[in-house]
Design a protein around this motif. Structure first.
Motif, PDB file in Angstrom:
ATOM      1  N   THR A  54       0.839  -1.202   0.000  1.00  0.00           N
ATOM      2  CA  THR A  54       0.000   0.000   0.000  1.00  0.00           C
ATOM      3  C   THR A  54       0.871   1.248   0.000  1.00  0.00           C
ATOM      4  OG1 THR A  54      -1.688  -1.226   1.188  1.00  0.00           O
ATOM      5  CG2 THR A  54      -1.866   1.179   1.227  1.00  0.00           C
ATOM      6  N   LEU A  55       1.906   1.232   0.828  1.00  0.00           N
ATOM      7  CA  LEU A  55       2.813   2.383   0.860  1.00  0.00           C
ATOM      8  C   LEU A  55       3.488   2.596  -0.495  1.00  0.00           C
ATOM      9  CD1 LEU A  55       4.381   1.914   4.396  1.00  0.00           C
ATOM     10  CD2 LEU A  55       3.147   3.935   3.587  1.00  0.00           C
ATOM     11  N   LEU A  56       3.840   1.499  -1.158  1.00  0.00           N
ATOM     12  CA  LEU A  56       4.513   1.611  -2.457  1.00  0.00           C
ATOM     13  C   LEU A  56       3.626   2.330  -3.470  1.00  0.00           C
ATOM     14  CD1 LEU A  56       6.057  -1.980  -2.605  1.00  0.00           C
ATOM     15  CD2 LEU A  56       7.336   0.150  -2.351  1.00  0.00           C
ATOM     16  N   VAL A  57       2.327   1.976  -3.527  1.00  0.00           N
ATOM     17  CA  VAL A  57       1.463   2.657  -4.503  1.00  0.00           C
ATOM     18  C   VAL A  57       1.122   4.074  -4.043  1.00  0.00           C
ATOM     19  CG1 VAL A  57       0.484   0.650  -5.649  1.00  0.00           C
ATOM     20  CG2 VAL A  57      -0.630   1.529  -3.626  1.00  0.00           C
ATOM     21  N   LEU A  58       1.048   4.281  -2.726  1.00  0.00           N
ATOM     22  CA  LEU A  58       0.775   5.636  -2.231  1.00  0.00           C
ATOM     23  C   LEU A  58       1.936   6.586  -2.542  1.00  0.00           C
ATOM     24  CD1 LEU A  58      -0.895   4.961   1.248  1.00  0.00           C
ATOM     25  CD2 LEU A  58      -1.974   5.973  -0.765  1.00  0.00           C
ATOM     26  N   ALA A  59       3.136   6.017  -2.709  1.00  0.00           N
ATOM     27  CA  ALA A  59       4.314   6.862  -2.971  1.00  0.00           C
ATOM     28  C   ALA A  59       4.359   7.373  -4.407  1.00  0.00           C
ATOM     29  CB  ALA A  59       5.591   6.069  -2.665  1.00  0.00           C
ATOM     30  N   LEU A  60       3.590   6.755  -5.284  1.00  0.00           N
ATOM     31  CA  LEU A  60       3.627   7.134  -6.702  1.00  0.00           C
ATOM     32  C   LEU A  60       3.109   8.567  -6.891  1.00  0.00           C
ATOM     33  CD1 LEU A  60       4.193   5.851  -9.518  1.00  0.00           C
ATOM     34  CD2 LEU A  60       1.758   5.277  -9.587  1.00  0.00           C
ATOM     35  N   PRO A  61       3.864   9.411  -7.592  1.00  0.00           N
ATOM     36  CA  PRO A  61       3.397  10.793  -7.806  1.00  0.00           C
ATOM     37  C   PRO A  61       2.064  10.812  -8.554  1.00  0.00           C
ATOM     38  CG  PRO A  61       5.710  10.563  -8.438  1.00  0.00           C
ATOM     39  CD  PRO A  61       5.198   9.180  -8.176  1.00  0.00           C
ATOM     40  N   SER A  62       1.122  11.624  -8.048  1.00  0.00           N
ATOM     41  CA  SER A  62      -0.223  11.606  -8.617  1.00  0.00           C
ATOM     42  C   SER A  62      -0.637  12.949  -9.210  1.00  0.00           C
ATOM     43  CB  SER A  62      -1.230  11.185  -7.537  1.00  0.00           C
ATOM     44  OG  SER A  62      -1.185  12.106  -6.458  1.00  0.00           O
ATOM     45  N   ALA A  63       0.336  13.860  -9.374  1.00  0.00           N
ATOM     46  CA  ALA A  63       0.001  15.200  -9.871  1.00  0.00           C
ATOM     47  C   ALA A  63      -0.557  15.140 -11.293  1.00  0.00           C
ATOM     48  CB  ALA A  63       1.233  16.094  -9.822  1.00  0.00           C
ATOM     49  N   ASP A  64      -0.039  14.208 -12.100  1.00  0.00           N
ATOM     50  CA  ASP A  64      -0.571  14.009 -13.451  1.00  0.00           C
ATOM     51  C   ASP A  64      -1.497  12.789 -13.404  1.00  0.00           C
ATOM     52  OD1 ASP A  64      -1.094  13.236 -16.036  1.00  0.00           O
ATOM     53  OD2 ASP A  64       0.969  13.401 -16.739  1.00  0.00           O
ATOM     54  N   PRO A  65      -2.809  13.010 -13.308  1.00  0.00           N
ATOM     55  CA  PRO A  65      -3.728  11.889 -13.067  1.00  0.00           C
ATOM     56  C   PRO A  65      -3.724  10.837 -14.173  1.00  0.00           C
ATOM     57  CG  PRO A  65      -4.851  14.005 -12.795  1.00  0.00           C
ATOM     58  CD  PRO A  65      -3.511  14.297 -13.381  1.00  0.00           C
ATOM     59  N   VAL A  66      -3.524  11.262 -15.432  1.00  0.00           N
ATOM     60  CA  VAL A  66      -3.566  10.301 -16.542  1.00  0.00           C
ATOM     61  C   VAL A  66      -2.390   9.335 -16.437  1.00  0.00           C
ATOM     62  CG1 VAL A  66      -3.452  10.044 -19.047  1.00  0.00           C
ATOM     63  CG2 VAL A  66      -4.823  11.882 -18.029  1.00  0.00           C
ATOM     64  N   ARG A  67      -1.208   9.888 -16.223  1.00  0.00           N
ATOM     65  CA  ARG A  67      -0.008   9.063 -16.114  1.00  0.00           C
ATOM     66  C   ARG A  67      -0.089   8.182 -14.857  1.00  0.00           C
ATOM     67  NH1 ARG A  67       6.381  10.443 -16.327  1.00  0.00           N
ATOM     68  NH2 ARG A  67       6.966   8.267 -16.055  1.00  0.00           N
TER      69      ARG A  67
END
Lengths: 298, 220
Positions: free
Chosen positions: B76-89
């Motif tokens: 869960t932490l691994l996916v939460l760490a993914l940058p989400s500023a660009d929602p499409v990417r």
């Protein structure tokens, strides 16, 4: 045959088999299977079909096996037949790291030679490097044609790339190839085919002649004429022909754990004492059984 | 107030490997995310997570990690760490994680849905989980998970609730269904109850009261 004999089929393409096969295997004492990534009888044309195939090996098929009380492991790799479509093979190579590091992936395989082409050689070598990178043993598919030369060359190339013999299982051996494979320190696996190559009776004689060390019995059952009960039947025949039970256990169970256990991804405790989380996630569903009770003893 | 990610990280204790992966993923390193999702269990173990459910509820309403394992928390932490500023990417990368997931990883990913950004972009993914034939994957979306009742439209939520009875899951563990009772769900449940009775098959005793609560006529 002793009722409590535990067996493993360390090379069987369960995706091509029915639930009847899973039931029969479980009833015959098979507690775990290893499903090597292979081709599907005809060549794939899209990288996406490889992706979905690898995903099913680590996902759905593992779950399906668990419904019948069988632990399912797999190997990941680009088989030699499909290595001959080089543009596609290059895309598949990029997929492999996504799947090779997953739980329950016990080797890179089945890889090696089929027609002994330069393309097969290129992708075989690239995957040996991947095996070293991710710390997995290798399962070698030896060719059906020109087998003796293909087998020797497979081992030569493994050593050339710095793999040690005990990290490599050479599969589909016969009486012609077994001596060299064992003498060079590799694991020698035998596929018991109902009509061609190794039959049960010949397998018994191989174990009698060479002993149980580093010999592994499997079915390679797939979508062709093959027998998912080849390992239990061979074990039974060995016992009837006076092979000591300890040698039957070695060749039909323990050697596979020792060879593929080098991955850290298969342990006897997986099925003898499964973790609580495994029981919740892998042994509690009933979707495949459609109203039947799961065939689970523990 | 601590975020869910901060709580998960605290509950896992010292984890050098995990911290290195999280730092790389936060820089946008997707290959590290894909590899680490597969390796999480061998790095942090598969034991039960020492979660504090009071803290969890404070950080995220109706979040209940009581039954989580350590590898699940790490994933869960691994996916939460993914940058989400660009929602499409971000969504494309998340989809790749789902497409190459083991059963254990799917459970972790679906249970992480209520903690992720861009909830409105994830309803299709959650509905896909409800369609799964793998019982633990279905359960990861449907049970102990606040996401469906918060985000699903009636059609998807009703299908999920009905499937709960169909696969023998415990409908009491659907979070927030009582706020989403609707006539159509009542009709679907009552019809299913009739099918079971005609076939002389047992019926979950929790079904008729739920159907009636939704406004349907459904005897016990």
């Amino acid at each position: 045959m002793p009722d409590d004999l535990l067996l493993i089929d360390p090379h069987v393409h369960m995706s091509a088999r029915t639930t009847d096969d899973y039931e029969a295997m479980a009833a015959a004492g098979v507690v775990a299977v290893i499903e090597p990534a292979f081709w599907l009888g005809q060549p794939r044309t899209q990288v996406g079909t490889f992706q979905d195939y690898f995903a099913s090996l680590i996902g759905w098929e593992r779950f399906r096996a668990a419904q019948f009380g069988i632990r399912h492991y797999c190997t990941i790799g680009l088989n030699s037949k499909e290595a001959n479509n080089e543009p596609l093979a290059e895309q598949v190579m990029e997929l492999l790291p996504l799947f090779a590091a997953k739980e329950g992936v016990v080797a890179i395989g089945e890889i090696g030679y089929d027609d002994l082409t330069p393309a097969e050689d290129r992708f075989f070598r690239a995957q040996l490097e991947l095996a070293k990178e991710v710390g997995l043993p290798v399962m070698i598919h030896t060719p059906h044609r020109d087998k003796t030369r293909g087998t020797s060359r497979s081992m030569d190339v493994c050593l050339e790339h710095g793999l040690l013999p005990h990290q490599v299982v050479v599969d589909h051996n016969n009486e012609e190839t077994v001596k060299e494979v064992l003498d060079r320190g590799f694991w020698a696996a035998f596929t018991i085919y109902p009509k061609t190559k190794m039959g049960n009776e010949r397998m018994v004689e191989v174990v009698r002649k060479y002993g149980p060390e580093r010999i592994i019995v499997d079915s390679s059952a797939d979508w062709g004429v093959s027998d998912p009960l080849a390992v239990p039947k061979t074990a039974k025949l060995m016992i009837e022909r006076g092979i000591p039970t300890a040698q039957v256990t070695a060749t039909c169970y323990a050697n596979a754990i020792a060879a593929y256990g080098q991955s850290g991804q298969i342990r006897e405790s997986d099925w003898l004492a499964p973790a609580a989380i495994d029981q919740r996630q892998l042994f509690s569903g009933n979707s495949v059984l459609r109203g039947q009770q799961p065939r689970i003893d523990a | 107030m601590a975020t869910p990610a901060e709580l998960l990280r605290t509950w896992l204790g010292q984890q050098l490997w995990l911290d290195i992966q999280l730092a790389r993923i936060a820089q946008g390193d997707e290959r590290t995310l894909f590899l680490a999702l597969g390796q999480a269990a061998r790095r942090v173990g598969r034991g039960p997570l020492a979660a504090d459910c009071v803290q969890a509820e404070t950080a995220r309403t109706r979040w209940n990690p009581a039954d989580w394992s350590c590898d699940q928390a790490a994933r869960t932490l691994l996916v939460l760490a993914l940058p989400s500023a660009d929602p499409v990417r971000w969504l494309a990368t998340l989809d790749r994680c789902f497409h190459a997931a083991t059963v254990e990883e799917l459970v972790a990913l679906y249970q992480a849905l209520p903690l992720l950004s861009h909830a409105s972009l994830l309803t299709g993914r959650a509905a896909e989980g409800v369609r799964s034939s793998m019982a633990p994957v279905f359960a990861a979306v449907a049970l102990d998970n606040p996401f469906p009742a918060e985000q699903f439209g009636d059609d998807a939520l009703n299908q999920m609730a009905l499937k709960c009875f169909f696969v023998g899951a415990d409908s009491a563990r659907i979070i927030g269904l009582d706020r989403r009772w609707n006539l159509d769900l009542g009709r679907m449940l009552a019809h299913y109850a009739r099918e079971r009775r005609i076939a002389s098959r047992p019926l979950d005793p929790a079904l008729p009261p739920l159907a009636r609560a939704c406004g349907a006529d459904c005897p016990d």
